[in-house]
Design a protein around this motif. Structure first.
Motif, short mmCIF file in Angstrom:
data_model
loop_
_atom_site.label_atom_id
_atom_site.label_comp_id
_atom_site.label_asym_id
_atom_site.label_seq_id
_atom_site.Cartn_x
_atom_site.Cartn_y
_atom_site.Cartn_z
N LEU A 148 24.69 -78.78 95.10
CA LEU A 148 24.71 -79.45 96.39
C LEU A 148 25.51 -80.75 96.34
CD1 LEU A 148 21.12 -78.98 97.90
CD2 LEU A 148 23.26 -77.88 98.55
N GLU A 149 25.43 -81.44 95.23
CA GLU A 149 26.22 -82.67 95.10
C GLU A 149 27.71 -82.34 95.11
OE1 GLU A 149 24.53 -84.28 91.56
OE2 GLU A 149 23.08 -85.54 92.65
N ALA A 150 28.07 -81.16 94.58
CA ALA A 150 29.46 -80.75 94.59
C ALA A 150 29.94 -80.42 96.01
CB ALA A 150 29.66 -79.55 93.67
N VAL A 151 29.04 -79.87 96.82
CA VAL A 151 29.39 -79.57 98.21
C VAL A 151 29.54 -80.85 99.01
CG1 VAL A 151 28.55 -78.48 100.33
CG2 VAL A 151 28.33 -77.29 98.14
N GLY A 152 28.72 -81.84 98.72
CA GLY A 152 28.85 -83.14 99.36
C GLY A 152 28.29 -83.17 100.77
N LEU A 153 26.97 -83.23 100.86
CA LEU A 153 26.33 -83.31 102.17
C LEU A 153 25.98 -84.74 102.56
CD1 LEU A 153 23.89 -80.25 101.92
CD2 LEU A 153 26.14 -80.34 103.01
N GLY A 154 26.27 -85.70 101.66
CA GLY A 154 25.96 -87.08 101.96
C GLY A 154 24.49 -87.41 101.86
N VAL A 155 23.77 -86.70 100.99
CA VAL A 155 22.33 -86.90 100.82
C VAL A 155 22.07 -87.26 99.37
CG1 VAL A 155 20.04 -85.82 100.93
CG2 VAL A 155 21.77 -85.26 102.64
N LEU B 166 12.07 -84.38 103.17
CA LEU B 166 13.30 -83.95 103.84
C LEU B 166 14.23 -85.13 104.06
CD1 LEU B 166 13.48 -84.63 107.23
CD2 LEU B 166 11.39 -83.31 107.11
N ALA B 167 15.51 -84.80 104.24
CA ALA B 167 16.53 -85.81 104.54
C ALA B 167 17.57 -85.15 105.43
CB ALA B 167 17.16 -86.33 103.25
N TRP B 168 18.41 -85.97 106.03
CA TRP B 168 19.44 -85.45 106.92
C TRP B 168 20.81 -85.65 106.29
CZ3 TRP B 168 18.20 -82.57 111.02
CH2 TRP B 168 16.90 -82.65 111.50
N GLY B 169 21.59 -84.62 106.26
CA GLY B 169 22.94 -84.70 105.71
C GLY B 169 23.95 -84.25 106.75
N GLN B 170 25.18 -84.15 106.32
CA GLN B 170 26.28 -83.83 107.22
C GLN B 170 27.20 -82.82 106.56
OE1 GLN B 170 25.90 -85.59 110.07
NE2 GLN B 170 27.58 -84.66 111.25
N PHE B 171 27.54 -81.77 107.29
CA PHE B 171 28.56 -80.84 106.82
C PHE B 171 29.62 -80.75 107.90
CE2 PHE B 171 30.41 -76.57 106.52
CZ PHE B 171 30.89 -76.61 105.22
N GLY B 172 30.73 -81.40 107.67
CA GLY B 172 31.74 -81.51 108.71
C GLY B 172 31.17 -82.27 109.89
N LEU C 101 28.17 -70.03 108.71
CA LEU C 101 29.14 -69.33 107.86
C LEU C 101 29.96 -70.30 107.02
CD1 LEU C 101 30.47 -66.73 106.93
CD2 LEU C 101 31.99 -66.86 108.93
N GLY C 102 30.41 -71.40 107.62
CA GLY C 102 31.21 -72.36 106.87
C GLY C 102 30.44 -72.98 105.73
N LEU C 103 29.18 -73.32 105.96
CA LEU C 103 28.36 -73.91 104.90
C LEU C 103 28.09 -72.90 103.80
CD1 LEU C 103 26.67 -76.18 103.72
CD2 LEU C 103 24.79 -75.52 105.25
N TRP C 104 27.81 -71.63 104.19
CA TRP C 104 27.53 -70.60 103.19
C TRP C 104 28.76 -70.38 102.29
CZ3 TRP C 104 23.44 -68.28 101.20
CH2 TRP C 104 23.58 -67.05 100.53
N ARG C 105 29.92 -70.35 102.89
CA ARG C 105 31.14 -70.15 102.08
C ARG C 105 31.40 -71.35 101.18
NH1 ARG C 105 35.22 -67.23 106.51
NH2 ARG C 105 34.28 -65.13 106.29
N ALA C 106 31.07 -72.55 101.67
CA ALA C 106 31.24 -73.73 100.83
C ALA C 106 30.29 -73.70 99.63
CB ALA C 106 31.01 -75.00 101.65
N LEU C 107 29.07 -73.23 99.86
CA LEU C 107 28.10 -73.10 98.77
C LEU C 107 28.56 -72.07 97.76
CD1 LEU C 107 24.76 -73.16 100.85
CD2 LEU C 107 25.58 -74.96 99.33
N LYS C 108 29.08 -70.95 98.24
CA LYS C 108 29.56 -69.92 97.31
C LYS C 108 30.76 -70.43 96.51
CE LYS C 108 30.23 -66.47 100.14
NZ LYS C 108 30.64 -65.09 100.53
N GLU C 109 31.67 -71.14 97.17
CA GLU C 109 32.85 -71.65 96.48
C GLU C 109 32.47 -72.66 95.40
OE1 GLU C 109 36.67 -72.01 95.30
OE2 GLU C 109 35.88 -70.55 96.76
N ALA C 110 31.59 -73.59 95.77
CA ALA C 110 31.14 -74.58 94.79
C ALA C 110 30.32 -73.92 93.69
CB ALA C 110 30.32 -75.68 95.48
N GLY C 111 29.63 -72.85 94.03
CA GLY C 111 28.78 -72.18 93.06
C GLY C 111 29.52 -71.47 91.96
N ARG C 112 30.80 -71.20 92.17
CA ARG C 112 31.57 -70.54 91.11
C ARG C 112 31.57 -71.36 89.82
NH1 ARG C 112 34.44 -66.46 93.66
NH2 ARG C 112 34.82 -66.80 95.90
#
Length: 949
Positions: free
Chosen positions: A730-737, A749-755, A782-793
């Motif tokens: 999640l830190e690699a995806v960068g949600l600002g949390v 819980l906390a609030w983050g930002q994706f785009g 969909l955009g968040l899921w793809r970002a998670l998959k990409e960072a997950g590699r």
């Protein structure tokens, strides 16, 4: 019975439009406008069915919904079992098959049953087939039971969508009373709905002689309909009102034809008028079930409406004056008529037929009526006996609305005794049988004018005629279910004297017709046997439906996807592209696993990878029901077994919801967003149920302006990141949390930002590892899921399906409601007893949990380890032995092979499970015996270190 078409009669049929159909293979001719019954009668068909128990031959009794005998199956593409031939229009090419008869009604191979009737009286099943074992007899009895037969290959009914209607006045019954009331109300500007179960309006005017407002009765009735429609009223013909329900709702079934199921109408009316008429009863005499014994009113109906004369030598047996209209009409048609009037004094006036003061002792004839024997000893040749034993007002809907009945000696019947709010009973249903009185009653109910009327004056002047105890011969009371007077006497001797017990002991009134022609005779005989009045004896409970209604009517179009539509994830297409195999879980199509290696390969791979690195799981179906308002916290304290009002904003708490019986209904995490806003995260399959529960109690106990409920489940997707490397991903995806344990501890819980999208990050876990749930708008997931998959590699991330998730949660001992619980699981069984002991405020199920009986049901959820290493089958019962017998003390709820522990694991609900820790229990499943050791529920990481790792 030599019936035929009589010239000069039969206004309802079109002799220029012939048709034909078959009955038990016999070709039958008729005309457009005929009912199946009238066409069969015109062809001289005597036996149309067989009785249920003794397989005695039965002919038509009535002409409408009261018919107990004339029931058949319509075969073909749109197969319909148990069709009442008196109400079904004849149609060209119809194929009819008699019921309860093999090979035909005329020649039934099971007719021999009647020879053993003295050995199989009422309730003999209960006494005979208990020894040595009911199951020895059950297959054959079930094969002989039932009436019509289903055809599995037939299409059945096409669905018809149900509908709703609202009106000021609903009038049920379109006879002279109903038409008068509907017209009067419509002329006053009221919104009126009028319904009748016949194809044509008019009721008794369709076959009885009358003039209203100077016009023949039928003509007057026909002109009312267009006038009503001009005034904005709705008229439903061929529509039966079958039930009266709460809040003034009436159920209607509109027959639409063309192979479609009747349409269900739910009508809510400010006021309802019942103009449902009355049903003619029979008379008690021996062999009164022979084909050729019919209702006198039915005989008149078939003659006038269809031109069918039921016989050539007719005996009309009566205890009242109304039957003389039938006798006069038949005589005028050239039929030889003899009236047998059991009243000691009657003044029919000068007639063209013979009148005998006396009564029938028995019908003679083996297969149908050949003659009658009078009590005086006189014998009369006859091929038909038309019987009129008085009229029973049709008060079924009134009684379904909790109306009470009063016995009225003047008409020898029950009539409404008190007013029911929003419901008025008029006409013959209220005990009025004179046309002028009927019209006056209808006008009075709607404050309208009384139409002028002329009709032959046949006064009722009825004399009671009921079955007598110890009468000679077999007197039949319920024609379809073969209940005789002797059966009622047997019930009285065995102390089944309550009318409800009588019904169930003898099956009186339990046939298709629900006792419309038989119940009162049975009740009157029981009254005589017990020395009570008929009023004191009472009636059985009236329940809907008034006539049999196909289940397809209630189902409507709710079938397949329309009954239980498959719900789909916002990311389904993406999952399919990633190789997901889908299964249905709680109504949702969800990935079971990813990859082409099959379940045995892919599921263990996912479970191991999730523990070693990080896994991505689509948890979008989890409930997200928002509870908002100043009383939200108090409301949720009442809803949950746990105390929720002490939860701080930005935090989460796990809790149970219970039923009123104290049974665990659902579990899940409650999230508090701020002081007055919560999110109920319930099980995926329970979203609608929990939503309904919340709304029910909000409306029942709380100020609806201070608690608001909004289901946001479909609006948001929930994406789960779980495993030792979840924080790094999640830190690699960068949600600002800030994902550190101090800033975002477990159950916070906390609030983050994706785009441009806001993301709610909740740290909760269903795997026992560090986990985060990310909630984002479904159309942005969909955009968040793809970002998670990409960072997950870069972290060896794995896509996680539902099957592997079930293994991970079982390793930790986490429950699934409905799998690890049953219909009597209480929270204490699951190790959560704190609120039971300490919570003082009221909550759903609290009273039930504190009942003394609950303490005797001490079960516990425990882990189970196979002693031999063999997998333990889910559903296997833990048993204790007492000699040769076995007693279940619980069962295995969950069983998996854990690839992370390299052994099988299981959970179970076991009686006294806490005290059995470390001991072994014997399991029994499908004849197999196994042994398991009782262990703690958590088999993996029992100290919970990975949750914070």
């Amino acid at each position: 019975m030599t019936s035929w078409r009589s010239d000069g009669y039969g206004w309802a049929i079109d002799r220029q439009k012939p048709l034909s159909f078959t009955f038990d293979g016999r070709q039958v001719s008729g005309f457009d406008g005929d009912s199946l019954a009238s066409a069969l009668l015109a062809e001289g068909v005597r036996t149309v069915g067989r009785s249920f128990k003794y397989h005695r031959p039965r002919g038509f009794w009535g002409a409408g919904a009261e018919e107990p005998n004339g029931i058949a199956d319509i075969l073909g593409a749109h197969h319909r079992p148990n069709v009442q031939m008196t109400t079904e229009p004849a149609g060209d090419g119809i194929v009819l098959r008699s019921i309860n008869a093999r090979p035909s009604a005329e020649s039934d191979r099971n007719a021999f049953m009647d020879k053993f009737a003295s050995f199989i009286p009422a309730a003999f099943y209960y006494k005979t087939f208990m020894f040595p074992d009911w199951h020895l007899f059950e297959p054959r009895i079930r094969a002989m039971a039932g009436l019509g037969a289903l055809e599995p290959e037939a299409e059945g009914f096409s669905p018809t969508a149900p509908a709703n209607a609202f009106c000021d006045l609903l009038v049920i019954g379109a006879g002279p009373a109903g038409l008068t009331a509907a017209l009067s109300a419509a002329e006053q500007g009221r919104h009126v709905i009028l319904c009748d179960d016949q194809r044509l309006v008019g009721g008794s005017l369709l076959y009885r002689e009358a003039r209203i407002d100077g016009q023949p009765g039928r003509d007057w009735a026909a002109k009312i309909v267009p006038r009503l429609e001009e005034l904005g009223a709705r008229v439903f013909v061929n529509t039966v009102a079958f039930g009266r329900y709460e809040h003034g709702m009436t159920g209607l079934a509109e027959h639409v034809g063309n192979g479609r199921a009747p349409r269900l109408w739910r009508v809510r009316a400010t006021e309802t008028i019942l103009a449902t008429g009355a049903i003619e009863r029979g008379l008690p005499f021996a062999n009164n079930d022979r084909p050729g014994v019919m209702s006198a009113e039915a005989g008149l109906h078939y003659l006038i409406r269809y031109g069918v004369a039921a016989g050539r030598k007719v005996v009309v047996a009566t205890n009242n004056g109304l039957a003389y209209e039938t006798a006069a009409a038949l005589s005028q048609a050239g039929i030889e008529v003899t009236v047998v009037d059991l009243r000691s004094e009657s003044s029919p006036g000068r007639q063209d037929f013979r009148v005998i003061q006396g009564q029938i002792d028995a019908v003679l004839g083996r297969r149908s009526v050949e003659a009658v024997q009078l009590a005086s000893g006189e014998r009369l040749a006859a091929d038909v006996v038309l019987v009129s034993g008085g009229y029973t007002p049709t008060v079924h809907l009134y009684c379904q609305a909790q109306g009470k009945l009063r016995w009225e000696n003047e008409i020898q019947g029950f009539v409404p005794d008190r007013n029911v709010t929003g419901l008025t009973v008029i006409g013959a249903a209220a005990g009025h049988f004179n046309l002028a009185a009927v019209l006056a009653d209808a006008a009075r109910a709607t404050s309208g004018a009384v139409p002028s009327s002329e009709a032959p004056n046949w006064p009722l002047e009825i004399s009671g005629a009921w079955p007598a105890p110890a009468a000679r011969g077999r007197i039949w009371i319920d024609l379809q279910n073969d209940v005789t007077a002797k059966d009622v006497e047997l019930a009285a001797r065995e102390n089944f004297t309550s009318v409800e017990h009588l019904k169930r002991y003898t099956t009186l009134g339990m046939a298709n017709d629900q006792g419309k022609t038989s119940n009162l005779h049975g009740l009157a005989l029981m009254a005589k046997l017990t020395g009570r009045s008929i009023q004191e004896t009472g009636t059985t409970t009236y329940r809907p439906p008034f006539v049999p209604i196909p289940l397809a009517t209630f189902a409507g179009r709710r079938g397949g996807q329309l009954m239980n539509p498959v719900r789909r994830l916002p990311l389904e297409a993406e999952h399919r592209a990633d190789g997901a195999l889908f299964r249905e879980y709680g109504g949702w199509m969800r990935p079971a696993w990813f990859g082409k290696g099959g379940e045995a390969v892919e599921v263990p791979r996912e479970a191991v990878a999730a523990r070693q690195s990080v896994a991505l799981f689509d948890g979008s179906p989890l409930g997200k029901i928002e509870v908002i308002g100043p009383d939200a916290a108090t409301f949720l304290d009442f809803i949950y077994y746990n105390t929720m009002s002490t939860l701080k904003p930005g935090r989460c708490r796990y809790g149970f919801m219970l039923t009123e019986q104290g049974i665990v209904y659902d579990d899940g995490v409650l999230v508090r967003l701020d002081e007055n806003r919560f999110v109920v995260s319930c099980s995926s399959s329970h979203v609608q149920g929990v939503l309904g529960l919340l709304e029910e109690w909000r409306q029942d106990r709380f100020d609806r302006a201070r608690v608001l409920i909004h289901d946001a489940t479909a609006r948001f997707a929930t994406l789960t990141v779980t495993g030792p490397k979840s924080r790094a991903l999640l830190e690699a995806v960068g949600l600002g949390v800030d994902l550190g344990d101090t800033a975002l501890p477990h159950m916070a819980l906390a609030w983050g930002q994706f785009g441009a999208e806001r993301v709610r990050v909740t740290r909760v876990s269903f795997t026992g590892d560090r986990s985060y749930e990310l909630s984002i708008r479904a159309d942005r997931a969909l955009g968040l899921w793809r970002a998670l998959k990409e960072a997950g590699r870069g972290f060896d991330a794995v896509l996680l399906g539902g099957e592997a998730l079930m293994i991970l949660r079982a390793e930790k001992g986490y429950i699934v409601i409905g799998k690890d619980t049953d219909g009597r699981t209480r929270p204490m069984d699951l190790g959560v007893s704190g609120p039971f002991e300490k919570k003082r405020g009221e909550y759903i199920g609290r009273r039930s949990l504190h009942l003394p009986a609950v303490a005797d049901q001490a079960r516990a959820l425990v882990g189970l380890e196979s002693v031999t290493g063999a997998p333990l089958p889910a559903g296997a019962h833990a048993i204790v032995r007492d000699g040769a017998s076995k007693r279940s003390i619980g069962f295995v709820t969950t069983s998996h092979f854990s690839p992370n522990l390299d052994r099988s694991i299981a959970l179970g609900l076991i009686e006294g499970g806490a005290e059995r820790m470390g001991a072994t229990v014997e399991l029994y499943h499908l004849g197999q015996t196994l042994t398991a050791r009782v262990t703690p529920t958590c088999a993996f990481d029992p100290d919970g270190e990975r949750l914070h790792g």
